[in-house]
Design an enzyme around this catalytic site. Structure first.
Site, mmCIF file in Angstrom:
data_model
loop_
_atom_site.group_PDB
_atom_site.id
_atom_site.type_symbol
_atom_site.label_atom_id
_atom_site.label_comp_id
_atom_site.label_asym_id
_atom_site.label_seq_id
_atom_site.Cartn_x
_atom_site.Cartn_y
_atom_site.Cartn_z
ATOM 1 N N PHE A 99 0.547 -1.367 0.642
ATOM 2 C CA PHE A 99 -0.281 -0.098 -0.075
ATOM 3 C C PHE A 99 1.324 1.548 0.083
ATOM 4 O O PHE A 99 -0.136 2.223 -0.448
ATOM 5 C CB PHE A 99 -1.004 0.099 1.318
ATOM 6 C CG PHE A 99 -0.526 0.726 2.630
ATOM 7 C CD1 PHE A 99 -0.799 2.200 2.855
ATOM 8 C CD2 PHE A 99 0.187 -0.413 3.358
ATOM 9 C CE1 PHE A 99 -0.466 2.260 3.986
ATOM 10 C CE2 PHE A 99 1.132 -0.026 4.443
ATOM 11 C CZ PHE A 99 0.246 1.709 5.140
ATOM 12 N N LYS A 100 2.676 1.278 0.550
ATOM 13 C CA LYS A 100 3.112 2.414 0.397
ATOM 14 C C LYS A 100 3.244 3.409 -1.192
ATOM 15 O O LYS A 100 3.449 4.232 -1.241
ATOM 16 C CB LYS A 100 4.349 1.475 0.673
ATOM 17 C CG LYS A 100 4.559 1.422 2.224
ATOM 18 C CD LYS A 100 3.473 2.157 3.882
ATOM 19 C CE LYS A 100 3.038 1.264 4.864
ATOM 20 N NZ LYS A 100 4.978 1.276 5.499
#
Length: 476
Positions: free
Chosen positions: A112-113
Site C-alpha cells: 500500500f505504500k
C-alpha cells in the site's frame, strides 16, 4: 493553505516547503493550519472521476501552491495504468456479506505504500527542480516503506535515499526488493536493532538542524505530510465505490466503517483526516499485532511505548513498531490543537515513558469514532485460512490482522472495509502454514530473490550514520 507545527514553533509554510522538511523545525510534525471541508454534494460530484482525477481534486485542497495543471500531470503520472496491475488502480473485493477489501497493493512493490510514494516521487522532483535544491532522504522501514520509496525515487535527479531497516526483521521478499537495487542514489543501511531504533535515528538526525540544513535532509516516512495527504484519496475512492449501488437520495447518509492494520499510525491518520473533512465514515478501527501499544492506548487512554527489547518480531513484521510517530498528530487534535498542551504531553512522555490521557478516553470513540483490537500469529493463520476457504482470496498477514479485528467490530447494516496492506506473495511462509498453498513469485519479479544484494550493516549509532550520509549526500 499553510502548515504549522504540532508544537507551535514553526512559521506557517506552504505545501511545497513541508514536503522537503519532514520533521518541523521545532521537532514537531506539520499539520494543516485549517483542515479543508467537503460537502456531500462535492463528494457526489466526484463519483465518475478516475483515480488520478480524484487524487488531483483532493490534493488540490492541500497543495494550493502547486498549479492545478501541474498537479493533474503529477497524479496522471503517479497513478498511470502501466504502474498498477488493476485497471481501476484501487479495486474493492468482497470477501463475505459484510467485509470488503480495499486493494491498495496493485503498485510496483505490491504494498500500500506505493499509493503515497508514487505521488510523492512526482511532487519532490517538481519542487526540487523549481527551487534548484538537492534532497537527501533519510527514512526508516519495517518492511514496505523502504522499497516503495526507493522504487519511486530511484534515478531521480538531485535526490539520494538513505533507508534504514532492522537487521533480520523483514521477510526475504522485502529485503530483496530493497537490497537488489543498484541505483547510485539508493543506499540501504541495516541497523543492529528494531524498527523503533531506526526511527529514533531518523528523528535524531532530522532534529539536528545544523546537520539537516548542511546536507539537505528530508524524509519520506509517514511523518512527511505529503504521504498522509495522498493516502486520503483512497478513503474517498473506497467510500464512492462502496456506495455505488446505494440510491442517490440515500448516499449523503450512507456510512461505512474502515479497519486499518496499523504500525506507525500514518494510514489510519489519513482516515481520521478524511472523516474530519466530511467523508461519512462511521468507525475507524485500528488493528494491531502483538506489538499492541496503540490498541492499549485506544482502550485505556494511556500511551506507553515499549523498549526495543520488548518489541516482538512477528509474522506481520511491517507492524512491529512500538512508538508510533503519527500519533502526535492525532493527539494534537485530541487536545484541541493546542501546541502547549501537546508539548506538555510529549515532555511527560520523555520524562516518564508514558502519556496519561484517560480523561480524554470517552472522546476517542464518541467524537472521533476510533476503536481498536489486537491480533496474534494464531489469529493471522486462522484468518488467512478462513478467508481463503470462504472466498478463494489469499491475503497477507497484515491484512489478516485487519480482517480479524474487523470481524470483532461489525455493526448491523454498516459495511466494513479493510485496507489491504500487501500482496500475499511477499509472505509465502505464513500463507503456506495457513492454507497449504505454495505461492510463487509474480511473473515480473520471478528472479528477484536471485539478484545480488547491496546493503551496509551498521550499529545503532547516530555518529556513524552521520558520517556515512555526509560522505554520500547529494549536493547542488
Amino acid at each position: 493553505m499553510k502548515y504549522i507545527s504540532t508544537r507551535g514553533g514553526m512559521e506557517p509554510a506552504p505545501y511545497s516547503a513541508i514536503l522537503l522538511e519532514g520533521l518541523a523545525t521545532d521537532g514537531g510534525l506539520a499539520v494543516p493550519e485549517t483542515l479543508p471541508q467537503v460537502s456531500p454534494a462535492e463528494i457526489e460530484s466526484w463519483r465518475a472521476l478516475s483515480y488520478p482525477e480524484l487524487a488531483a481534486e483532493i490534493l488540490s485542497r492541500f497543495a494550493t501552491d502547486i498549479p492545478r495543471e501541474v498537479l493533474e500531470r503529477m497524479t496522471r503520472d503517479a497513478y498511470a495504468s502501466e504502474r498498477f496491475v488493476a485497471e481501476e488502480i484501487v479495486p474493492l473485493t468482497r470477501i463475505d456479506d459484510e467485509i470488503s477489501l480495499v486493494g491498495l497493493s496493485e503498485g510496483p512493490t505490491l504494498a500500500f505504500k506505493d499509493m503515497a510514494m508514487q505521488f510523492l516521487g512526482q511532487a519532490l522532483e517538481y519542487v526540487l527542480a523549481r527551487t534548484d535544491r538537492a534532497l537527501n532522504i533519510i527514512g526508516a522501514t519495517s518492511g514496505d516503506t523502504g522499497s516503495a520509496a526507493e522504487y519511486a525515487l530511484r534515478g531521480k535527479d538531485g535526490v539520494a535515499v538513505f533507508m534504514l531497516s532492522p537487521q533480520g526483521r523483514m521477510s526475504a521478499f522485502q529485503r530483496a526488493q530493497m537490497y537488489s537495487l543498484d541505483d547510485e542514489n539508493i543506499h540501504n543501511i541495516a541497523i543492529d536493532g528494531v524498527f523503533d531504533d531506526c526511527q529514533n535515528l531518523v528523528k535524531a538526525l532530522s532534529g539536528d538542524l545544523d546537520f539537516k540544513r548542511m546536507h539537505h535532509l528530508g524524509t519520506v516516512n509517514s511523518i512527511n505530510l505529503g504521504r498522509i495527504t495522498s493516502q486520503l484519496v483512497y478513503y474517498f475512492w473506497a467510500w464512492l465505490r462502496a456506495s455505488d449501488g446505494v440510491p442517490a437520495a440515500e448516499r449523503a447518509a450512507f456510512e461505512v466503517s474502515v479497519t486499518v492494520p496499523s504500525g506507525n499510525f500514518g494510514n489510519i491518520l489519513s482516515g481520521h483526516l478524511a472523516k474530519s473533512m466530511g467523508l461519512p465514515l462511521r468507525k475507524l478501527v485500528l488493528a494491531a499485532n502483538e506489538n499492541n501499544v496503540l490498541d492499549e492506548f485506544f482502550r485505556t487512554g494511556v500511551y506507553a511505548p515499549r523498549s526495543a527489547a520488548e518489541t516482538h518480531a512477528t509474522s506481520s513484521p511491517s507492524m512491529d513498531i512500538s512508538k508510533a510517530s503519527n500519533l502526535e498528530r492525532f493527539v494534537f487534535d485530541l487536545l484541541g490543537r493546542d501546541p502547549e498542551r501537546l508539548a506538555a504531553a510529549w515532555r511527560e512522555l520523555d520524562e516518564t515513558g508514558r502519556i496519561d490521557l484517560t480523561g480524554e478516553l470517552p472522546r476517542f470513540d464518541a467524537e472521533f469514532g476510533l476503536q481498536s483490537g489486537t491480533s496474534t500469529h494464531a489469529d493471522r493463520v486462522a484468518t488467512i485460512r478462513s478467508v481463503f476457504e470462504g472466498s478463494g482470496q489469499l491475503i497477507d498477514p497484515h491484512t489478516a490482522d485487519g480482517v480479524k479485528v474487523a470481524r470483532e467490530h461489525l455493526e448491523p447494516g454498516v459495511p466494513m472495509l479493510v485496507l489491504e496492506t500487501a500482496k500475499p506473495e511477499k509472505f509465502p511462509d505464513i500463507v503456506f502454514e495457513a492454507t497449504g498453498e505454495r505461492l510463487g513469485m509474480p511473473e515480473h519479479l520471478a528472479d528477484l530473490l536471485e539478484l545480488p544484494q547491496r546493503v551496509t550493516e551498521m550499529p545503532d549509532d547516530a555518529a556513524q550514520l552521520r558520517a556515512f550520509i555526509a560522505e554520500r549526500a547529494v549536493q547542488r
